[in-house]
Design a protein around this motif. Structure first.
Motif, PDB file in Angstrom:
ATOM      1  N   GLY A   1      -8.002  21.405   4.004  1.00  0.00           N
ATOM      2  CA  GLY A   1      -6.524  20.751   4.074  1.00  0.00           C
ATOM      3  C   GLY A   1      -6.282  20.416   5.332  1.00  0.00           C
ATOM      4  N   SER A   2      -7.053  20.123   6.347  1.00  0.00           N
ATOM      5  CA  SER A   2      -6.951  19.997   7.705  1.00  0.00           C
ATOM      6  C   SER A   2      -7.266  18.484   7.980  1.00  0.00           C
ATOM      7  N   GLU A   3      -8.063  17.927   7.464  1.00  0.00           N
ATOM      8  CA  GLU A   3      -8.599  16.637   7.656  1.00  0.00           C
ATOM      9  C   GLU A   3      -8.377  15.793   6.533  1.00  0.00           C
ATOM     10  N   GLU A   4      -7.643  14.552   6.724  1.00  0.00           N
ATOM     11  CA  GLU A   4      -7.228  13.548   5.762  1.00  0.00           C
ATOM     12  C   GLU A   4      -7.864  12.071   6.053  1.00  0.00           C
ATOM     13  N   TYR A   5      -7.984  11.493   4.796  1.00  0.00           N
ATOM     14  CA  TYR A   5      -8.511   9.934   4.961  1.00  0.00           C
ATOM     15  C   TYR A   5      -7.719   9.258   4.195  1.00  0.00           C
ATOM     16  N   ASN A   6      -7.233   8.098   4.671  1.00  0.00           N
ATOM     17  CA  ASN A   6      -6.430   7.197   3.663  1.00  0.00           C
ATOM     18  C   ASN A   6      -6.504   5.834   4.103  1.00  0.00           C
ATOM     19  N   ALA A   7      -6.798   4.881   3.230  1.00  0.00           N
ATOM     20  CA  ALA A   7      -7.100   3.574   3.794  1.00  0.00           C
ATOM     21  C   ALA A   7      -6.959   2.668   2.472  1.00  0.00           C
ATOM     22  N   PHE A   8      -6.478   1.558   2.430  1.00  0.00           N
ATOM     23  CA  PHE A   8      -5.989   0.534   1.681  1.00  0.00           C
ATOM     24  C   PHE A   8      -6.887  -0.698   1.666  1.00  0.00           C
ATOM     25  N   ILE A   9      -7.419  -1.333   0.726  1.00  0.00           N
ATOM     26  CA  ILE A   9      -8.624  -2.040   0.849  1.00  0.00           C
ATOM     27  C   ILE A   9      -8.200  -3.296  -0.047  1.00  0.00           C
ATOM     28  N   LEU A  10      -8.637  -4.600   0.739  1.00  0.00           N
ATOM     29  CA  LEU A  10      -7.926  -5.616   0.112  1.00  0.00           C
ATOM     30  C   LEU A  10      -9.435  -6.100  -0.955  1.00  0.00           C
ATOM     31  N   PRO A  11      -9.385  -6.392  -2.329  1.00  0.00           N
ATOM     32  CA  PRO A  11     -10.446  -6.444  -3.045  1.00  0.00           C
ATOM     33  C   PRO A  11     -10.909  -7.932  -2.872  1.00  0.00           C
ATOM     34  N   ASP A  12     -11.888  -8.157  -3.497  1.00  0.00           N
ATOM     35  CA  ASP A  12     -11.999  -9.794  -3.502  1.00  0.00           C
ATOM     36  C   ASP A  12     -12.064 -10.251  -5.090  1.00  0.00           C
ATOM     37  N   ARG A  13     -11.472  -9.624  -5.603  1.00  0.00           N
ATOM     38  CA  ARG A  13     -11.222  -9.829  -7.064  1.00  0.00           C
ATOM     39  C   ARG A  13      -9.926  -9.590  -7.572  1.00  0.00           C
ATOM     40  N   ARG A  14      -9.230 -10.295  -8.686  1.00  0.00           N
ATOM     41  CA  ARG A  14      -7.895  -9.847  -8.885  1.00  0.00           C
ATOM     42  C   ARG A  14      -7.532  -8.394  -9.458  1.00  0.00           C
ATOM     43  N   ILE A  15      -6.695  -7.827  -9.511  1.00  0.00           N
ATOM     44  CA  ILE A  15      -6.075  -6.624  -9.986  1.00  0.00           C
ATOM     45  C   ILE A  15      -5.819  -6.698 -11.445  1.00  0.00           C
ATOM     46  N   HIS A  16      -6.233  -6.042 -12.464  1.00  0.00           N
ATOM     47  CA  HIS A  16      -6.022  -6.444 -13.709  1.00  0.00           C
ATOM     48  C   HIS A  16      -4.564  -5.933 -13.928  1.00  0.00           C
ATOM     49  N   PRO A  17      -3.747  -6.636 -14.740  1.00  0.00           N
ATOM     50  CA  PRO A  17      -2.572  -6.508 -15.030  1.00  0.00           C
ATOM     51  C   PRO A  17      -2.194  -4.994 -15.566  1.00  0.00           C
ATOM     52  N   LEU A  18      -3.048  -4.454 -16.127  1.00  0.00           N
ATOM     53  CA  LEU A  18      -2.852  -3.023 -16.821  1.00  0.00           C
ATOM     54  C   LEU A  18      -2.993  -2.001 -15.662  1.00  0.00           C
ATOM     55  N   ALA A  19      -3.938  -2.283 -14.643  1.00  0.00           N
ATOM     56  CA  ALA A  19      -3.916  -1.567 -13.675  1.00  0.00           C
ATOM     57  C   ALA A  19      -2.781  -1.653 -12.584  1.00  0.00           C
ATOM     58  N   THR A  20      -2.290  -2.859 -12.486  1.00  0.00           N
ATOM     59  CA  THR A  20      -0.910  -2.904 -11.752  1.00  0.00           C
ATOM     60  C   THR A  20       0.170  -2.043 -12.236  1.00  0.00           C
ATOM     61  N   LYS A  21       0.006  -2.130 -13.831  1.00  0.00           N
ATOM     62  CA  LYS A  21       1.373  -1.509 -14.440  1.00  0.00           C
ATOM     63  C   LYS A  21       1.201  -0.064 -14.015  1.00  0.00           C
ATOM     64  N   THR A  22       0.053   0.688 -14.097  1.00  0.00           N
ATOM     65  CA  THR A  22      -0.224   2.042 -13.751  1.00  0.00           C
ATOM     66  C   THR A  22       0.073   2.306 -12.408  1.00  0.00           C
ATOM     67  N   ASN A  23      -0.643   1.669 -11.343  1.00  0.00           N
ATOM     68  CA  ASN A  23      -0.732   2.095 -10.038  1.00  0.00           C
ATOM     69  C   ASN A  23       0.325   1.183  -8.794  1.00  0.00           C
ATOM     70  N   GLY A  24       0.733   0.213  -9.469  1.00  0.00           N
ATOM     71  CA  GLY A  24       1.716  -0.715  -8.798  1.00  0.00           C
ATOM     72  C   GLY A  24       0.999  -1.539  -7.749  1.00  0.00           C
ATOM     73  N   PHE A  25      -0.489  -1.786  -7.762  1.00  0.00           N
ATOM     74  CA  PHE A  25      -0.999  -2.611  -6.672  1.00  0.00           C
ATOM     75  C   PHE A  25      -1.358  -3.846  -7.138  1.00  0.00           C
ATOM     76  N   THR A  26      -0.791  -4.819  -6.259  1.00  0.00           N
ATOM     77  CA  THR A  26      -0.963  -6.429  -6.447  1.00  0.00           C
ATOM     78  C   THR A  26      -1.547  -7.261  -5.519  1.00  0.00           C
ATOM     79  N   THR A  27      -2.229  -8.298  -5.584  1.00  0.00           N
ATOM     80  CA  THR A  27      -2.461  -9.121  -4.393  1.00  0.00           C
ATOM     81  C   THR A  27      -1.574 -10.451  -4.600  1.00  0.00           C
ATOM     82  N   ASP A  28      -1.384 -11.131  -3.423  1.00  0.00           N
ATOM     83  CA  ASP A  28      -0.871 -12.730  -3.423  1.00  0.00           C
ATOM     84  C   ASP A  28      -1.885 -13.549  -4.240  1.00  0.00           C
TER      85      ASP A  28
END
Length: 220
Positions: A34-61
């Motif tokens: 519990g001492s070392e953490e990693y966290n990164a956000f990644i811009l995908p090169d494909r659209r995010i499925h609307p059902l995924a957005t409904k679950t996790n809140g991620f969208t792209t422009d």
């Protein structure tokens, strides 16, 4: 099995969702202490499925140039850069890494290896195995109707939470595994390496590419 020098890393992916190819939009990880953490956000090169957005809140422009979570713009790495960045972090931990996730073998591990293959990213000299806390939950708690991570937290007295944040889910997976091991009187490393829910990297690679590609996490 000698595993004194192994580094156990709990991880989770938030992804583009329900159609292929599935790509990560967030990678979260934490070491076993519990001492070392990693966290990164990644811009995908494909659209995010609307059902995924409904679950996790991620969208792209509309131009696929910015990533948002619940309307808030995030600082991102591009997909190849993000995967290499995660591998660099795992190397910095010391290599000989065992990755642990809830539904690791059929989802998080598969998605990760598919994306590594897409960009020809070498991982076998760093990641030596994959352990799946969902399968452990099925073996040790066969009476439960649901073994989703929030329900396992509740079952083990940790408290119910469903975050859909990769770093938080990695933290929660760590708590669940440590609590399951303790309650079942299994030494932590023996738990991680239990052959009922542990695969070597070679075994996970075979499992990943000789079976259908990953689908959405769904019911567990």
């Amino acid at each position: 099995m000698p595993h004194q020098d192994a580094h156990v890393i709990f991880f989770d992916l938030e992804t583009t969702g329900f159609d292929k190819p599935i790509q990560p939009v967030q990678i979260g990880a934490i070491d076993s202490w519990g001492s070392e953490e990693y966290n990164a956000f990644i811009l995908p090169d494909r659209r995010i499925h609307p059902l995924a957005t409904k679950t996790n809140g991620f969208t792209t422009d509309r131009h696929m140039q910015r990533l948002y979570r619940n309307g808030e713009q995030l600082d991102t790495l591009d997909l190849e850069e993000g995967l290499n960045h995660f591998m660099d972090w795992l190397r910095s931990i010391g290599g000989n890494v065992i990755l642990v996730a809830h539904k690791c073998h059929n989802y998080d591990g598969k998605v990760l290896l598919y994306n590594f293959k897409e960009f020809n990213i070498k991982y076998e000299n760093v990641i030596t195995g994959f352990s799946d806390s969902l399968i452990a939950s099925r073996v040790l708690y066969p009476h439960l109707e649901s073994r989703r991570l929030p329900d396992m937290m509740e079952e083990l007295g940790i408290g119910w939470r469903e975050s859909h944040d990769a770093l938080q889910d990695a933290h929660d997976c760590r708590q669940v595994v440590r609590r399951m091991a303790a309650k079942n009187r299994i030494r932590f490393m023996n738990f991680v390496y239990n052959p009922q829910w542990y695969k070597t990297t070679s075994q996970q690679k075979t499992w990943t590419f000789n079976r259908p590609p990953p689908t959405a996490k769904g019911a567990q």
